[in-house]
Design a protein around this motif. Structure first.
Motif, short mmCIF file in Angstrom:
data_model
loop_
_atom_site.label_atom_id
_atom_site.label_comp_id
_atom_site.label_asym_id
_atom_site.label_seq_id
_atom_site.Cartn_x
_atom_site.Cartn_y
_atom_site.Cartn_z
N MET A 294 22.94 -2.28 20.47
CA MET A 294 21.71 -2.69 21.15
C MET A 294 20.51 -2.03 20.49
SD MET A 294 20.60 -2.12 25.14
CE MET A 294 22.12 -2.68 25.84
N LEU A 295 19.43 -2.78 20.32
CA LEU A 295 18.22 -2.27 19.70
C LEU A 295 17.65 -1.12 20.52
CD1 LEU A 295 16.38 -2.99 17.28
CD2 LEU A 295 15.10 -4.46 18.84
N LYS A 296 17.33 -0.03 19.83
CA LYS A 296 16.77 1.14 20.50
C LYS A 296 15.40 0.78 21.09
CE LYS A 296 16.42 5.95 19.09
NZ LYS A 296 16.41 6.83 17.92
N VAL A 297 15.15 1.15 22.33
CA VAL A 297 13.90 0.76 22.98
C VAL A 297 12.75 1.64 22.53
CG1 VAL A 297 12.72 0.55 25.20
CG2 VAL A 297 15.09 -0.24 24.96
N VAL A 298 12.97 2.94 22.53
CA VAL A 298 11.91 3.88 22.13
C VAL A 298 12.27 4.44 20.75
CG1 VAL A 298 10.68 5.99 22.73
CG2 VAL A 298 11.45 4.43 24.54
N ASP A 299 11.43 4.14 19.76
CA ASP A 299 11.73 4.58 18.38
C ASP A 299 11.73 6.10 18.28
OD1 ASP A 299 11.80 1.95 17.46
OD2 ASP A 299 9.63 1.87 17.40
N GLU A 300 10.79 6.71 18.99
CA GLU A 300 10.59 8.15 18.84
C GLU A 300 10.06 8.67 20.18
OE1 GLU A 300 7.48 10.96 16.32
OE2 GLU A 300 7.39 8.81 16.14
N THR A 301 10.66 9.74 20.69
CA THR A 301 10.17 10.31 21.95
C THR A 301 8.81 10.96 21.69
OG1 THR A 301 12.40 10.73 22.72
CG2 THR A 301 10.65 11.97 23.79
N LYS A 302 7.78 10.38 22.29
CA LYS A 302 6.43 10.93 22.08
C LYS A 302 5.53 10.44 23.20
CE LYS A 302 4.73 7.13 19.22
NZ LYS A 302 4.03 6.70 18.03
N LYS A 303 4.35 11.02 23.26
CA LYS A 303 3.38 10.59 24.26
C LYS A 303 2.81 9.22 23.88
CE LYS A 303 2.84 13.86 27.42
NZ LYS A 303 1.72 14.69 27.75
N ALA A 304 2.65 8.38 24.89
CA ALA A 304 2.05 7.06 24.68
C ALA A 304 1.02 6.83 25.77
CB ALA A 304 3.12 5.98 24.70
N PHE A 305 0.18 5.82 25.56
CA PHE A 305 -0.96 5.57 26.46
C PHE A 305 -0.80 4.17 27.04
CE2 PHE A 305 -5.67 5.06 27.13
CZ PHE A 305 -5.82 6.16 27.95
N LEU A 306 -0.48 4.08 28.33
CA LEU A 306 -0.06 2.81 28.93
C LEU A 306 -0.70 2.58 30.29
CD1 LEU A 306 2.57 3.95 27.27
CD2 LEU A 306 3.79 2.22 28.53
N THR A 307 -0.72 1.32 30.71
CA THR A 307 -0.97 1.02 32.12
C THR A 307 0.34 1.24 32.89
OG1 THR A 307 -0.31 -1.30 32.00
CG2 THR A 307 -2.63 -0.81 31.52
N GLY A 308 0.22 1.35 34.20
CA GLY A 308 1.41 1.53 35.02
C GLY A 308 2.35 0.35 34.93
N ASN A 309 1.78 -0.86 34.93
CA ASN A 309 2.63 -2.06 34.84
C ASN A 309 3.38 -2.13 33.52
OD1 ASN A 309 2.11 -3.07 37.38
ND2 ASN A 309 0.34 -4.29 36.71
N GLU A 310 2.66 -1.77 32.46
CA GLU A 310 3.29 -1.76 31.13
C GLU A 310 4.41 -0.71 31.12
OE1 GLU A 310 0.31 -0.88 28.25
OE2 GLU A 310 1.57 -1.37 26.54
N THR A 311 4.16 0.41 31.76
CA THR A 311 5.16 1.48 31.84
C THR A 311 6.45 0.98 32.48
OG1 THR A 311 3.39 3.11 32.04
CG2 THR A 311 5.59 3.81 32.73
N ILE A 312 6.31 0.19 33.54
CA ILE A 312 7.49 -0.33 34.24
C ILE A 312 8.31 -1.22 33.32
CG2 ILE A 312 8.23 -1.92 36.07
CD1 ILE A 312 5.73 -0.76 37.66
N ALA A 313 7.62 -2.09 32.58
CA ALA A 313 8.35 -3.01 31.69
C ALA A 313 9.15 -2.22 30.64
CB ALA A 313 7.38 -3.97 31.01
N TRP A 314 8.53 -1.22 30.06
CA TRP A 314 9.24 -0.41 29.05
C TRP A 314 10.37 0.39 29.69
CZ3 TRP A 314 8.97 -0.78 23.91
CH2 TRP A 314 7.85 -1.43 23.35
N ALA A 315 10.10 0.95 30.87
CA ALA A 315 11.14 1.76 31.53
C ALA A 315 12.33 0.90 31.93
CB ALA A 315 10.55 2.47 32.74
N ALA A 316 12.05 -0.32 32.38
CA ALA A 316 13.15 -1.23 32.75
C ALA A 316 14.01 -1.55 31.53
CB ALA A 316 12.60 -2.50 33.39
N LEU A 317 13.35 -1.73 30.38
CA LEU A 317 14.11 -1.93 29.14
C LEU A 317 14.98 -0.72 28.84
CD1 LEU A 317 11.62 -3.38 26.49
CD2 LEU A 317 13.63 -4.52 27.39
N ALA A 318 14.35 0.46 28.94
CA ALA A 318 15.07 1.71 28.64
C ALA A 318 16.22 1.93 29.61
CB ALA A 318 14.11 2.89 28.67
N ALA A 319 16.05 1.44 30.86
CA ALA A 319 17.07 1.61 31.89
C ALA A 319 18.22 0.62 31.73
CB ALA A 319 16.45 1.46 33.28
N GLY A 320 18.09 -0.29 30.79
CA GLY A 320 19.16 -1.24 30.53
C GLY A 320 19.13 -2.48 31.41
N ALA A 321 17.95 -2.79 31.97
CA ALA A 321 17.85 -4.00 32.80
C ALA A 321 18.17 -5.23 31.95
CB ALA A 321 16.46 -4.11 33.39
#
Lengths: 200, 362
Positions: free
Chosen positions: B1-28
């Motif tokens: 499976m394609l890695k969702v986060v290339d590199e653990t680092k600080k990013a600058f996001l809206t809350g809604n955008e954060t949810i979409a990325w986190a859901a990907l990372a959570a394996g939804a």
């Protein structure tokens, strides 16, 4: 970014109109700042909290004058929302597709996940359609450091070269001006962050 | 499976955008949704990202359908989720109730907006009652109330895990401000932090012959006998009460010697934290207590904070007209501490609002 550019032009004695075309994230619009910016000498086409009071969901709509903004005298800055759907808002503006004076500038923040790698930046810019120049604006809000900007800017400059479009300037929070002297071979503009005041 | 986060680092996001990325990372696996402000960008970002990672999306004809398609997908073994707000949250209570009855492990994000009724899209904390106790009958669910974008990311990942581990419908309760504002957070792949992702599993179409190879799988939300309903409710209650201590989360500081404890949840807690620090600097003994899980509520922990502090007053601050106070009062029934409140429905609360209120009641 749009506010800073508008105020810079205004300080040169020019006539400047700033147009709020952000329909992507309308809570982040210029609405709460409109009166302040008008006091600073800008003409602002957008809603205020007062004249959107009672409109409910329709309060996020564009004011009709925005459609005809390009027919005004002076410098016109169109502030469109983030991403491909933000760029499509230009379809609502009369003359946007035929104007020879219009420049489309994509503001790129390497700290945004959609533009966090070279590949993603290039894909993102290509998706936007017409882009005449980039502005490098890597930051993390209050947690921005010179190291964060340096890394991001380097990648953005590489992308611009590959895309064959110029980087007009690098925008850096004015708070860092005393601590840091960047040298990227591209002009640096020190900017003031106005949008945090637009939420709370 | 394609890695969702290339590199653990600080990013600058809206809350809604954060949810979409986190859901990907959570394996939804898939999101079902229907547009509504202020959660729309969860769908916008998910629909942009999902195809790149082999995940799915379906926009349904309304929120009732979105909720029920999630219920169907999780029974088929998919890690499915939805996001909604306001009147969409009202409509989704029917499928959420079904998930409570059938112990379906769905995950839903609620970005609170103002009410009553349907047309108000601005910030509020007016969906506390609906999100914690919105189902008909007496069902059980887990509700996390986030305060920062880092928490949105962390509790989205955790919410999926809790839902699939314990089989309770699980919610992340945000709001219009958290949805729209941008701030830095650390994005990461959960596995790289030692977080093991709970696998999704089918609840229907299981292998083996019923009665010979396995027991039947009872997924039921219709009970035609009073005694049957009694058994179901009593068993659900016992199951939930058994695991509740493992699920309860809260934050607390400066309560040990506090004269007044400030009780908030969600984004208002940021103002409360600042207010407590400012009040302390002025010599006023204020304490900070914040339920992270609104359900199950940290009842015992709040009672203990009150007891150990000897505080005379509890100030409840909320961007609603008493929903959080009512929830709290039912949980700490019998406490004699005087309860004051700061109700600002639909309005953001900043540290000065709380500081001024504290000074007016002490």
């Amino acid at each position: 970014m749009a506010i800073n550019r508008a105020l810079e032009l205004k300080s040169q004695g020019r006539q400047v109109t700033l147009v709020d075309l952000d329909t992507v994230e309308p809570f982040y619009t210029l609405r709460p700042l409109k009166e302040l910016l008008e006091q600073m000498g800008l003409t602002v086409i957008g809603l205020t909290p007062t004249n959107s009071f009672g409109l409910g969901e329709t309060g996020a709509m564009l004011v009709p004058a925005a459609r005809w903004a390009l027919r005004r005298e002076g410098d016109i800055i169109l502030d469109v929302g983030y991403g491909v759907y933000g760029a499509q808002t230009l379809n609502l503006v009369e003359g946007a597709d035929t104007s020879t004076e219009l420049r489309v500038i994509a503001v790129i923040n390497y700290s945004r996940p959609m533009t966090s790698t070279k590949g993603r930046i290039i894909e993102y810019v290509k998706e936007l359609g017409r882009v005449d120049a980039l502005v490098a604006n890597t930051h993390l809000g209050d947690e921005t450091t010179p190291e964060v900007i340096e890394k991001g800017t380097q990648v953005i400059l590489e992308c611009a070269e590959e895309l064959g479009i110029p980087v007009d300037y690098i925008a850096v929070d004015r708070k860092l001006a005393d601590k840091w002297s960047p040298d990227f071979g591209v002009p640096v503009k020190w900017i003031t962050r106005y949008m945090p005041a637009a939420v709370w | 499976m394609l890695k969702v986060v290339d590199e653990t680092k600080k990013a600058f996001l809206t809350g809604n955008e954060t949810i979409a990325w986190a859901a990907l990372a959570a394996g939804a696996d898939i999101m079902f949704g229907y547009p509504i402000t202020p959660q729309n960008e969860v769908m916008h970002y998910w629909t942009r990202l999902a195809p790149k990672y082999g995940r799915g999306f379906l926009q349904t004809e309304d929120e009732i359908s979105a909720g029920f398609t999630v219920c169907g997908a999780v029974q088929a073994g998919k890690k499915a989720f939805t996001a909604t707000a306001g009147p969409g949250n009202v409509l989704m209570q029917e499928p959420f109730g079904m998930a409570e009855a059938m112990r379906l492990p769905l995950f839903a994000i609620i970005q609170q907006r103002g009410g009553p009724s349907s047309g108000t899209v601005i910030y509020s904390q007016q969906e506390v009652t609906l999100t914690t106790f919105g189902g008909n009958g007496e069902g059980y669910r887990v509700v996390y109330s986030s305060a920062t974008h880092q928490e949105i990311y962390d509790y989205t990942i955790k919410g999926f895990n809790v839902a699939w581990k314990y089989r309770w419908p699980t919610f992340l309760l945000g709001d219009g401000y958290q949805a729209k504002m941008r701030e830095p957070l650390e994005m990461y792949n959960p596995e790289e932090k030692g977080i093991e992702l709970e696998p999704a599993y089918p609840l229907l179409g299981l292998p083996g012959k019923i009665g010979e190879d396995r027991e039947p799988q009872h997924l039921c939300n219709i009970y035609s006998l009073e005694e049957e309903l009694y058994d179901v409710v009593m068993n659900l209650s016992a199951d939930y009460e058994r695991v509740a201590p493992e699920l309860i989360e809260w934050q607390e500081h400066s309560c040990e010697d506090a004269d007044i404890i400030i009780l908030t949840h969600g984004v208002v807690s940021r103002a409360a934290d600042d207010a407590v620090k400012a009040l302390r600097a002025q010599g006023i003994k204020a304490g900070y207590f914040r339920p992270i899980t609104l359900r199950p509520y940290p009842t015992q922990q709040l009672r203990e904070a009150i007891a150990k502090s000897g505080a005379k007053k509890l100030l409840i601050a909320e961007s609603s007209y008493g929903q959080f106070e009512r929830l709290t009062k039912q949980e700490i029934y019998g406490e004699t501490i005087k309860i004051e409140h700061l109700y600002m429905p639909g309005v953001g609360i900043i540290d000065h609002d709380i500081i001024n209120k504290v000074k007016s009641v002490l």
